[in-house]
Each structure stands twice: as structure tokens, then as C-alpha cells.
Scaffold this active site. Structure first.
Site, mmCIF file in Angstrom:
data_model
loop_
_atom_site.group_PDB
_atom_site.id
_atom_site.type_symbol
_atom_site.label_atom_id
_atom_site.label_comp_id
_atom_site.label_asym_id
_atom_site.label_seq_id
_atom_site.Cartn_x
_atom_site.Cartn_y
_atom_site.Cartn_z
ATOM 1 N N ARG A 238 0.844 -1.185 0.000
ATOM 2 C CA ARG A 238 0.000 0.000 0.000
ATOM 3 C C ARG A 238 0.885 1.242 0.000
ATOM 4 O O ARG A 238 1.886 1.300 0.715
ATOM 5 C CB ARG A 238 -0.893 0.039 1.246
ATOM 6 C CG ARG A 238 -2.108 -0.888 1.182
ATOM 7 C CD ARG A 238 -3.120 -0.437 0.127
ATOM 8 N NE ARG A 238 -4.288 -1.319 0.035
ATOM 9 C CZ ARG A 238 -4.354 -2.393 -0.762
ATOM 10 N NH1 ARG A 238 -3.341 -2.728 -1.533
ATOM 11 N NH2 ARG A 238 -5.456 -3.112 -0.805
ATOM 12 N N GLU A 267 -3.683 7.352 -4.644
ATOM 13 C CA GLU A 267 -3.684 6.547 -5.848
ATOM 14 C C GLU A 267 -4.917 6.872 -6.678
ATOM 15 O O GLU A 267 -6.027 6.825 -6.129
ATOM 16 C CB GLU A 267 -3.690 5.068 -5.455
ATOM 17 C CG GLU A 267 -3.039 4.224 -6.510
ATOM 18 C CD GLU A 267 -2.700 2.830 -6.018
ATOM 19 O OE1 GLU A 267 -1.890 2.707 -5.086
ATOM 20 O OE2 GLU A 267 -3.278 1.905 -6.572
ATOM 21 N N HIS A 286 -0.325 -0.448 -10.012
ATOM 22 C CA HIS A 286 -1.028 -1.375 -9.100
ATOM 23 C C HIS A 286 -1.455 -2.664 -9.824
ATOM 24 O O HIS A 286 -2.644 -2.970 -9.935
ATOM 25 C CB HIS A 286 -2.242 -0.688 -8.450
ATOM 26 C CG HIS A 286 -2.590 -1.259 -7.119
ATOM 27 N ND1 HIS A 286 -3.068 -0.510 -6.071
ATOM 28 C CD2 HIS A 286 -2.529 -2.536 -6.644
ATOM 29 C CE1 HIS A 286 -3.294 -1.293 -5.027
ATOM 30 N NE2 HIS A 286 -2.977 -2.535 -5.342
#
Ligand code: GLV
Ligand code: GLV
Length: 320
Positions: A238, A267, A286
Site C-alpha cells: 500500500r 492513488e 497497481h
């Protein structure tokens, strides 16, 4: 009660078809689409089940708009987007998608590790821009991987799978976790060390902890200052684990050799974020679980969890 399922996004493998074949009334955006927050707030009114992504905030506002909701099935292993205690208070089950994405995420972690160690993206840019002028003794020298120290912060499923992959590279594995990983100590010779030691000894430091108040920005100025100047940081967990300003500063001061990132805070990252242009950072959008097969498995698991809760069986992969 109505079998109504609301999905915030259209998902690969169309798990909504499976739900429909089980008699569910499914609300799902068109192919490749997503529901706006406003759309989601209005659609959840009658929902028994809700499928969310890590980009959907499941907070009291959303839960209050969903008085019939009994399960939130998060299409991710992480669930820091969900207010677990608010779900619990309302008797709502929360599930995630562990296991099915462990190997794929470990693979992506290694892609970042090797890519940053050997400056693959810098090399790609050089060649694709037509600037490569032939083999040269000083060109893009990177770091060796074989025989080096791999540091794992968080020896959960993914951290362990990343460590397992280091065997072929003859690496020494160190890890920091609240629990010992006995199997890894026996089989891989992994050694559990304190956080400071992990920072100081690792040639490659890979983060695999969930984002919690006590892991937020663990990679801060102090942490970077303890690392070897030849070390590389990998983050496929994360974005919030890393203080991005401190990372940039460490790279610019030569406290760190490079980094490989799959996740950001926020993000997606802001276009103006200087991190995006830094030559020593390998960036991925991601992609940890992004394989055709894994995304289908995640969809299958999401639906299985919902069916279980509807039928009064225990969910397969509950969290909290
Ligand atoms: C992705 O980041 C996930 O948590 O599955
Ligand atoms: C995280 O939850 C993991 O699977 O390592």
C-alpha cells in the site's frame, strides 16, 4: 428479502453472470465501467450484497444508505478502504480475496525487484528513444541480486511467497513480523530481525504489511537514513506505507539506489508528483493481482462469499 447484488465496477470474467444464474438481481455498470459515488449511494438502498474495490470507500455514509446490506465483498486482499467497525456494528460481514492473488503479487514484486536492480526501465527508454549507441562498460550499471540480502517487512502470505522465490537467487532472507515464520526459518534459513536491523541489513527491502495506523509511513526519513546506499525499496503493498517525499529525498541524497513501486499515496498519484519522473524508480500501476486467471478467481471468490452469506453458511474468507 430480495437477492440484490450491487457491484461498483464491471469485473473480468463476468462474475455477475454466475450470480444471475443463481437468481440474483445484479446491478453492475456496463462492460469496463464503474459506478460513481452518487450512483453507488443510490443503488445500495435495496442491496443485500455489495462488491467493492480498494478505491471504493465503505464508510458510514455508504452503509447508512444501505439498510438491507449483509455483506461487503471486497475485490482485493487488502481492506483498508473499509470501516470494519462500522460494518460490525451493523452486522455486515466483510470478505476479501486472499490466497488466489498471492503468487501473482509475489511475481510482480519480483518483476519490480529485478527491474530496479538492473535498471531495466531506464534501459528500455534509452533504446526506445533511439539513444542507445552500443555496448559500453559504464552503461546503466545496476546492483547484483544473487547472494544479497532480501528483507521482508510483513511475512504474511505474500511476503512469504516473495521470500520463497529468492531461493533460486541464493539470497539471505531477513524478515520483520509480529509472529515468527517457523517454516521459513527451517526451510529457507530466514531470520526474524528487529525493524532497525531489517533496514540496516537489507539490499532489497520489500514491503508486505497491511496499511494500519502503526505501519503508516514506516518508510520515513529516519528509516531511509538507516538503509544501505546501494539498497532498493520495493512496495507492492500500500502506498501509505511510504513517505513519498522522504523516498525522493533519500534517492536524491544518494541514501538509496532505487525503488520499485506498484502503489502510491494517493492513488493514482498526482501528475505533478516528482516521483513519476525519477529515473531510479520503476513504476507500475497497481498490477499485483493483474493476471487473467487471478482476476477471474477473485471474481469467483467474491460471488462464493456472497452465496454463502445468503444461504446462512460461514463466508469463505471473512475479515475483521
Ligand atoms: C490489491 O492491492 C489488493 O489488496 O488486492
Ligand atoms: C496479505 O494479507 C497477505 O496475503 O500477505
Amino acid at each position: 428479502m430480495k437477492k440484490r447484488l450491487v457491484m461498483s465496477h464491471d469485473l473480468p470474467g463476468q462474475p455477475d453472470k454466475k450470480a444471475r444464474s443463481e437468481g440474483w438481481d445484479v446491478v453492475v455498470p456496463e462492460r469496463g465501467g464503474r459506478m460513481s459515488r452518487v450512483g453507488l449511494l443510490s443503488e445500495v438502498k435495496e442491496a443485500f450484497a455489495l462488491v467493492t474495490l480498494l478505491s471504493d470507500r465503505v464508510d458510514t455514509e455508504l452503509l447508512d444508505a444501505a439498510p438491507r446490506l449483509k455483506i461487503v465483498a471486497n475485490y482485493a486482499v487488502g481492506y483498508d478502504n473499509i470501516d470494519l467497525s462500522a460494518c460490525k456494528e451493523r452486522g455486515i460481514v466483510v470478505t476479501n480475496t486472499p490466497d488466489v492473488l498471492t503468487e501473482a503479487t509475489a511475481d510482480l514484486t519480483w518483476a519490480l525487484l529485478l527491474g530496479s536492480a538492473r535498471r531495466l526501465v531506464e534501459g528500455h527508454r534509452l533504446v526506445s528513444r533511439g539513444e542507445y549507441q552500443g555496448w559500453a562498460p559504464h552503461l546503466l550499471l545496476g546492483q547484483d541480486v544473487g547472494g544479497r540480502v532480501l528483507g521482508i517487512f510483513g511475512a504474511g502470505r505474500i511476503g512469504r511467497a516473495v521470500a520463497e522465490r529468492s531461493v533460486g537467487f541464493g539470497m539471505k532472507v531477513l524478515y520483520t513480523d509480529s509472529y515468527p515464520w517457523e517454516e521459513g526459518e527451517k526451510r529457507l534459513g530466514a531470520k526474524r530481525v528487529a525493524w532497525e536491523e531489517l533496514l540496516e541489513q537489507s539490499d532489497f527491502l520489500s514491503l508486505h504489511a497491511p496499511l494500519l495506523p502503526d505501519t503508516e509511513k514506516v518508510m520515513n526519513r529516519d528509516a531511509f537514513s538507516r538503509m544501505k546506499p546501494t539498497a532498493i525499496l520495493i512496495n507492492a503493498a500500500r502506498g501509505g506505507l511510504v513517505d513519498e517525499d522522504a523516498l525522493l529525498e533519500a534517492l536524491d541524497k544518494g541514501e538509496l539506489f532505487g525503488a520499485g513501486l506498484d502503489v502510491y499515496d494517493p492513488e493514482p498519484p498526482l501528475q505533478s508528483n516528482p516521483l513519476l519522473k525519477h529515473p531510479r524508480i520503476v513504476l507500475a500501476p497497481h498490477l499485483g493481482s493483474a493476471s487473467v486467471g487471478v482476476r477471474e478467481e477473485m471474481g469467483r471468490l467474491v460471488i462464493e462469499n456472497i452465496l454463502a452469506v445468503w444461504e446462512g453458511r460461514p463466508p469463505l474468507t471473512p475479515v475483521g
